[in-house]
Design a protein around this motif. Structure first.
Motif, short mmCIF file in Angstrom:
data_model
loop_
_atom_site.label_atom_id
_atom_site.label_comp_id
_atom_site.label_asym_id
_atom_site.label_seq_id
_atom_site.Cartn_x
_atom_site.Cartn_y
_atom_site.Cartn_z
N SER A 170 -5.43 13.71 1.67
CA SER A 170 -4.65 12.50 1.93
C SER A 170 -5.22 11.32 0.84
O SER A 170 -6.36 11.33 0.31
N GLU A 171 -4.30 10.55 0.48
CA GLU A 171 -4.79 9.53 -0.66
C GLU A 171 -4.20 8.22 -0.39
O GLU A 171 -3.13 8.13 0.32
N MET A 172 -5.08 7.24 -0.71
CA MET A 172 -4.29 5.68 -0.74
C MET A 172 -4.10 5.36 -2.02
O MET A 172 -5.01 5.60 -3.11
N TRP B 231 -9.30 11.81 1.94
CA TRP B 231 -9.69 12.93 2.74
C TRP B 231 -9.20 14.15 1.84
O TRP B 231 -8.09 14.45 1.56
N ASP B 232 -10.09 15.39 1.73
CA ASP B 232 -9.67 16.34 0.95
C ASP B 232 -10.40 17.76 1.73
O ASP B 232 -11.55 17.93 2.01
N LEU C 154 0.83 -1.36 -0.17
CA LEU C 154 -0.11 -0.03 0.01
C LEU C 154 0.89 1.41 -0.05
O LEU C 154 2.01 1.29 0.41
N GLN C 155 0.28 2.40 -0.62
CA GLN C 155 1.08 3.64 -0.55
C GLN C 155 -0.05 4.56 -0.04
O GLN C 155 -1.17 4.53 -0.68
N PHE C 156 0.53 5.60 1.03
CA PHE C 156 -0.48 6.67 1.32
C PHE C 156 0.27 7.66 0.99
O PHE C 156 1.29 8.20 1.35
N ARG C 157 -0.37 8.89 0.67
CA ARG C 157 0.12 10.11 0.24
C ARG C 157 -0.78 11.32 1.11
O ARG C 157 -1.80 11.30 0.82
N ILE D 238 -14.79 21.19 3.24
CA ILE D 238 -15.09 22.50 3.63
C ILE D 238 -16.28 22.83 2.72
O ILE D 238 -17.58 23.41 3.27
N ALA D 239 -16.24 22.56 1.41
CA ALA D 239 -17.40 22.85 0.56
C ALA D 239 -18.47 21.81 0.71
O ALA D 239 -19.92 22.59 0.74
N ASN D 240 -18.39 20.84 1.19
CA ASN D 240 -19.45 19.87 1.48
C ASN D 240 -20.21 20.30 2.91
O ASN D 240 -21.36 20.64 2.94
N LEU D 241 -19.25 20.64 3.89
CA LEU D 241 -20.23 21.35 5.15
C LEU D 241 -20.87 22.69 4.85
O LEU D 241 -21.89 22.74 5.22
N THR D 242 -20.22 23.42 4.07
CA THR D 242 -20.77 24.59 3.80
C THR D 242 -22.09 24.65 2.92
O THR D 242 -23.09 25.30 3.31
N LYS D 243 -22.24 23.71 1.97
CA LYS D 243 -23.32 23.31 1.26
C LYS D 243 -24.36 22.85 2.38
O LYS D 243 -25.68 23.23 2.34
#
Length: 110
Positions: free
Chosen positions: A76-78, A88-89, A61-64, A94-99
């Motif tokens: 964060s990406e896998m 997670w982005d 696995l690689q995580f970035r 932020i955009a999702n919570l604001t909406k």
């Protein structure tokens, strides 16, 4: 579904929290299933690549983790078999919570 106040608290937490610091991720190198951790800068971003094996399957696995210059976690990406999946982005969160807040406030006004 969360109410408006709970959504606002959650948004405030995302905005105020910088995320896990890069140096904390580097400490994972002592874990048995971690093979390599790279920390580097590219295009004004700090990037941490972590290479490990799944503890159950042994699959590589690689995580970035991508940070801005102030060490605020942006994404964060896998990465498995060359295919990237966003875990997670910050911008999307932020955009999702604001909406959600806007939608919840619209319902309250009705």
């Amino acid at each position: 579904m969360l109410n408006v106040q709970e959504l606002k608290v959650k948004l405030a937490h995302v905005l105020a929290n910088k995320g896990v610091p890069p140096f904390v991720l580097a400490n994972n190198i002592s874990e048995a299933n971690y093979d390599e951790i790279s920390l580097y800068k590219r295009d004004q971003m700090i990037i941490v690549d972590m290479y490990c094996k799944d503890e159950e399957t042994g699959e590589p696995l690689q995580f970035r983790y991508m940070y801005n210059k102030d060490e605020v976690l942006l994404k964060s990406e896998m990465i498995i078999a060359g295919r990237s999946s966003v875990m997670w982005d910050r911008e999307a969160e932020i955009a999702n919570l604001t909406k959600q807040i806007q939608q919840a406030e619209a319902v309250v006004k009705i």
